[in-house]
Design a protein around this motif. Structure first.
Motif, short mmCIF file in Angstrom:
data_model
loop_
_atom_site.label_atom_id
_atom_site.label_comp_id
_atom_site.label_asym_id
_atom_site.label_seq_id
_atom_site.Cartn_x
_atom_site.Cartn_y
_atom_site.Cartn_z
N TYR A 1 16.49 25.44 16.83
CA TYR A 1 16.66 25.40 18.27
C TYR A 1 18.14 25.45 18.60
O TYR A 1 18.98 25.12 17.75
CB TYR A 1 16.06 24.12 18.87
CG TYR A 1 14.55 24.06 18.82
CD1 TYR A 1 13.78 24.58 19.86
CD2 TYR A 1 13.89 23.46 17.75
CE1 TYR A 1 12.39 24.52 19.82
CE2 TYR A 1 12.51 23.39 17.70
CZ TYR A 1 11.76 23.92 18.75
OH TYR A 1 10.39 23.85 18.70
N LYS A 2 18.46 25.83 19.85
CA LYS A 2 19.85 25.88 20.29
C LYS A 2 20.02 25.16 21.63
O LYS A 2 20.31 25.78 22.66
CB LYS A 2 20.32 27.33 20.41
CG LYS A 2 20.33 28.09 19.09
CD LYS A 2 20.82 29.52 19.28
CE LYS A 2 20.86 30.27 17.95
NZ LYS A 2 21.33 31.67 18.13
N PRO A 3 19.83 23.85 21.65
CA PRO A 3 19.92 23.12 22.92
C PRO A 3 21.35 23.08 23.45
O PRO A 3 22.30 22.91 22.68
CB PRO A 3 19.42 21.72 22.55
CG PRO A 3 19.71 21.59 21.09
CD PRO A 3 19.52 22.96 20.52
N GLN A 4 21.49 23.23 24.77
CA GLN A 4 22.80 23.22 25.40
C GLN A 4 23.01 22.02 26.32
O GLN A 4 24.11 21.81 26.82
CB GLN A 4 22.98 24.51 26.22
CG GLN A 4 22.84 25.78 25.40
CD GLN A 4 23.86 25.89 24.29
OE1 GLN A 4 25.06 25.68 24.51
NE2 GLN A 4 23.41 26.19 23.08
N VAL A 5 21.95 21.28 26.59
CA VAL A 5 22.01 20.12 27.47
C VAL A 5 21.38 18.94 26.74
O VAL A 5 20.41 19.12 25.98
CB VAL A 5 21.27 20.39 28.80
CG1 VAL A 5 21.25 19.14 29.68
CG2 VAL A 5 21.93 21.55 29.54
N MET A 6 21.89 17.75 26.96
CA MET A 6 21.32 16.55 26.36
C MET A 6 20.84 15.61 27.47
O MET A 6 21.62 15.18 28.31
CB MET A 6 22.34 15.83 25.49
CG MET A 6 21.77 14.61 24.78
SD MET A 6 22.93 13.90 23.59
CE MET A 6 24.15 13.18 24.69
N PHE A 7 19.55 15.32 27.47
CA PHE A 7 18.99 14.38 28.43
C PHE A 7 18.92 12.99 27.81
O PHE A 7 18.59 12.84 26.63
CB PHE A 7 17.61 14.84 28.90
CG PHE A 7 17.65 16.10 29.72
CD1 PHE A 7 18.37 16.14 30.90
CD2 PHE A 7 16.98 17.24 29.31
CE1 PHE A 7 18.43 17.30 31.67
CE2 PHE A 7 17.02 18.40 30.07
CZ PHE A 7 17.76 18.43 31.25
N VAL A 8 19.19 11.99 28.63
CA VAL A 8 19.22 10.62 28.13
C VAL A 8 18.23 9.71 28.85
O VAL A 8 17.98 8.59 28.41
CB VAL A 8 20.64 10.02 28.25
CG1 VAL A 8 21.62 10.80 27.38
CG2 VAL A 8 21.12 10.00 29.70
#
Length: 399
Positions: free
Chosen positions: A20-27
């Protein structure tokens, strides 16, 4: 992006396989809202790929998981736990299928179990071939890849697992012509998800049901994405007036807690017996507690009714864009499984929405896929329409 994102991205790059290539991190999340590490708020119309159908951090599910985690988490299927048969009874009763349930951990596992069920039944009379549909998606294991009707997912993993072939979806003549004396199962989705949000034609499904009855072939329904309330009914097949012989479930069954299930009708509930199939983590007390909470929400919280109501609103409002922009072809889907169909790749449109802090998916390359929580508020539905309208306006200017 803050230091937390930078540190996490570095570790991801260094230690996580690049599948995968995630560009955003949700917390953090709450119902149809997500927050990233910088505190930015997003409207979520992806729901973890149609998983968090009761929304993020649903109180009913969170309480059930918290309570059960302090009692018993896992003992293996060598021993009984009281929640597994309770959940199985609920699923069987609500489905109207009769039969029995096998629990596992994911959609691919549920579909593998469904394939094994059909082959175990069919091999008694020398039949082990399964027909699936063009544009279908059934999972990433070797067998479910072979059943998947999109060759791009199979490339590089040859040789392909034998015993599968595909025919065009909603084409009964092609399906009937493909049936041979070796056919033991016909595998399909009530609404194709990854393939582009294509609903099945009710008349087609009834013809498939009749063909399966005539030839003693199992009708296998993959409800991993389109089931568990997504279409406005608890099971997707209930929307179409047919009853399959086996159904696979996962994704939303436990609102984000990893779980899958295979349910076989009364005629086939005892085909897989002791030692023929297994799952170490299938149906743990913890997973079953989460799934029972989902079922309780369906019973008490008006979830299915909200899905029907908001889905109808969104489809009606989104259809107006087809008349406004020539590159918007139509709106497809049912319930809260909706596709805005373009005549060109939809990824740039999804990117524009992300910049406006709305999370959406694509499907079949040219479809913007909208699968929000079934608990979406009307205000959030209206907000989504406004955001999509603004993104389409920018998209039109760019193209």
């Amino acid at each position: 992006m803050g230091k937390l994102f930078e540190d996490t991205a570095r570790r991801f790059h260094d230690y996580v396989m690049p599948t995968y290539k995630p560009q955003v991190m949700f917390v953090r999340g709450r119902n149809a809202r997500l927050w990233d590490d910088d505190g930015n708020e997003y409207l979520d119309f992806a729901a973890g790929i149609a998983v968090c159908s009761l929304g993020h951090c649903n109180e009913r599910v969170a309480a059930a998981v918290s309570e059960q985690s302090r009692k018993l988490v896992h003992v293996s299927n060598l021993f009984m736990n009281e929640l597994m048969p309770r959940l199985a009874e609920k699923l069987v009763t609500e489905s109207g299928m009769g039969g029995k349930v096998f629990f596992c951990n994911s959609g691919a596992e549920a579909n593998e179990g469904m394939i094994k069920l059909a082959r175990k039944y069919g091999n008694a009379t020398g039949r082990n071939e399964i027909i699936s549909m063009v544009n279908s998606f059934h999972g990433r294991t070797l067998a479910t890849l072979a059943a998947t009707g999109r060759k791009k997912y199979r490339q590089g993993f040859e040789p392909e697992t034998p015993g599968f072939k595909q025919v065009p979806f909603n084409d009964f003549a092609a399906l009937k012509a493909a049936v041979t004396p070796q056919t033991c199962g016909i595998m399909l989705e009530m609404v194709q998800g990854e393939g582009g949000i294509y609903p099945a034609d009710p008349g087609y499904l009834k013809a498939v049901r009749a063909l399966c009855d005539e030839k003693d072939i199992l009708m296998l329904c993959d409800e991993v994405q389109c089931g568990m309330g997504r279409l406005g009914t608890r099971f997707a097949f209930q929307k179409f007036g047919v009853v399959p012989d086996a159904v696979s479930m996962a994704k939303a069954i436990a609102n984000g807690f990893p779980m899958g299930a295979l349910m076989a009708g009364a005629k086939f509930g005892d085909v897989l017996t002791a030692g023929m199939h297994a799952s170490t983590f299938g149906g743990t007390p913890l997973a079953c507690a989460a799934a029972l909470a989902v079922q309780e929400a369906f019973d008490r919280d008006g979830v299915l009714e909200n899905c029907e109501r908001e889905g109808e609103f969104l489809r009606r409002e989104l259809t107006k864009f087809a008349g406004k922009y020539d590159f918007v072809q139509c709106v497809r889907g049912m319930g809260l499984m909706i596709g805005l169909v373009l005549d060109r790749p939809a990824a740039p449109l999804a990117g524009l929405l992300m910049r406006d802090r709305m999370v959406a998916l694509t499907a079949g390359e040219t479809v913007l896929r909208l699968v929000p929580p079934l608990t979406i508020t009307h205000e959030d539905s209206e907000l989504a329409v406004r955001k999509i309208g603004a993104a389409l306006e920018k998209f039109a200017a760019e193209v």
